[in-house]
Design an enzyme around this catalytic site. Sequence first.
Site, PDB file in Angstrom:
ATOM      1  N   LYS A  69       0.858  -1.204   0.000  1.00  0.00           N
ATOM      2  CA  LYS A  69       0.000   0.000   0.000  1.00  0.00           C
ATOM      3  C   LYS A  69       0.891   1.251   0.000  1.00  0.00           C
ATOM      4  O   LYS A  69       1.965   1.229  -0.587  1.00  0.00           O
ATOM      5  CB  LYS A  69      -0.975  -0.032   1.164  1.00  0.00           C
ATOM      6  CG  LYS A  69      -1.687  -1.373   1.305  1.00  0.00           C
ATOM      7  CD  LYS A  69      -2.865  -1.336   2.210  1.00  0.00           C
ATOM      8  CE  LYS A  69      -3.424  -2.745   2.350  1.00  0.00           C
ATOM      9  NZ  LYS A  69      -4.701  -2.807   2.994  1.00  0.00           N
ATOM     10  N   GLU A  75     -10.917 -10.952  -1.747  1.00  0.00           N
ATOM     11  CA  GLU A  75     -10.639 -10.223  -0.511  1.00  0.00           C
ATOM     12  C   GLU A  75     -11.941  -9.655   0.058  1.00  0.00           C
ATOM     13  O   GLU A  75     -12.391  -8.578  -0.367  1.00  0.00           O
ATOM     14  CB  GLU A  75      -9.691  -9.054  -0.800  1.00  0.00           C
ATOM     15  CG  GLU A  75      -8.367  -9.461  -1.391  1.00  0.00           C
ATOM     16  CD  GLU A  75      -7.285  -8.440  -1.075  1.00  0.00           C
ATOM     17  OE1 GLU A  75      -6.304  -8.815  -0.442  1.00  0.00           O
ATOM     18  OE2 GLU A  75      -7.442  -7.261  -1.435  1.00  0.00           O
ATOM     19  N   SER A 120      -6.362  -9.923   6.280  1.00  0.00           N
ATOM     20  CA  SER A 120      -5.755 -10.263   7.575  1.00  0.00           C
ATOM     21  C   SER A 120      -5.057 -11.626   7.590  1.00  0.00           C
ATOM     22  O   SER A 120      -5.140 -12.355   8.571  1.00  0.00           O
ATOM     23  CB  SER A 120      -6.792 -10.151   8.694  1.00  0.00           C
ATOM     24  OG  SER A 120      -7.272  -8.814   8.786  1.00  0.00           O
TER      25      SER A 120
HETATM   26  C1  PEP Z   1      -4.757  -6.104   1.250  1.00  0.00           C
HETATM   27  O1  PEP Z   1      -4.328  -4.984   1.317  1.00  0.00           O
HETATM   28  O2  PEP Z   1      -4.976  -6.584   0.148  1.00  0.00           O
HETATM   29  C2  PEP Z   1      -4.978  -6.868   2.490  1.00  0.00           C
HETATM   30  C3  PEP Z   1      -5.494  -8.066   2.407  1.00  0.00           C
HETATM   31  O3  PEP Z   1      -4.627  -6.260   3.679  1.00  0.00           O
HETATM   32  P1  PEP Z   1      -4.491  -6.971   5.131  1.00  0.00           P
HETATM   33  O4  PEP Z   1      -3.672  -8.225   4.931  1.00  0.00           O
HETATM   34  O5  PEP Z   1      -3.785  -5.957   5.979  1.00  0.00           O
HETATM   35  O6  PEP Z   1      -5.858  -7.288   5.603  1.00  0.00           O
END
Ligand code: PEP
Length: 251
Positions: free
Chosen positions: A11, A166, A212
């Site tokens: 990110k 996701e 996560s």
């Molecule tokens: C992501 O940014 O695609 C993500 C899954 O973030 P996190 O692993 O922090 O939930």
Amino acid sequence: MRKKVIAGNWKMNMLPNEAIEFITELTPKVKDTKNEVILCVPYTDLFYSLLAVQETNIHIGAQNVFYKESGAYTGEVSPKMLKCINTEYVIIGHSERRQYFAETDETVNLKLKASLNEGLKPIVCVGETLEQREANETEKVITSQVEKALANLTDEEVKNTIIAYEPIWAIGTGKTATSEDANNSIKQIRNKIKELYGEAVSEEVIILYGGSVKPENAKELFSMSDIDGGLVGGASLKVDSFEKIVNFDKE
Ligand code: PEP
């Protein structure tokens, strides 16, 4: 047998010197893995990261791309620009881009086509909100996102596309979908691809889980029948946790 893929999504984090340090530290820890290791880095880290991963098994991706080849689009970066510095992967349609930057299924499709035309390897994100999940709309939402993202692609192009499921409520919240739930949603996506492009294509497409993922849950998630690895946000920012996720299958 599909390869396992572990992609970090940094990110808007990491300066170039931090990226180089991270890659230097990560390299010996993942050098023996048979899993595909990808780091999707901010634009400003791309060039430095690409130099740092030379002679390693780590691959570099961008986190976004525009669909036009060139022109008056201030602030945008084209697939050709990513490709010309040897960027290999690109994330398209991450929920944060859909939420904050007006990304739609239509722009995701345009970006996907433009990236494939340039020989980039896209990672297309789909996922439902908490409200949609609670209204039992998960399957409808994610299969519709997949169908629109993949519209007018050839079989070969679909095979070259990685999909990341996701669930939005699981991103950065510490809440993970259960491995059964995640596997079930990914199966629904694979079935949709089968319906649209046939079984051979659907069995080849790599589909990741994101939300996560951490060292404690990676093994259970990635051992499920249809989960081919993970897109990892927070836990990809520390070498220690990312390395453990990449090496989830080592004892
Ligand atoms: C992501 O940014 O695609 C993500 C899954 O973030 P996190 O692993 O922090 O939930």
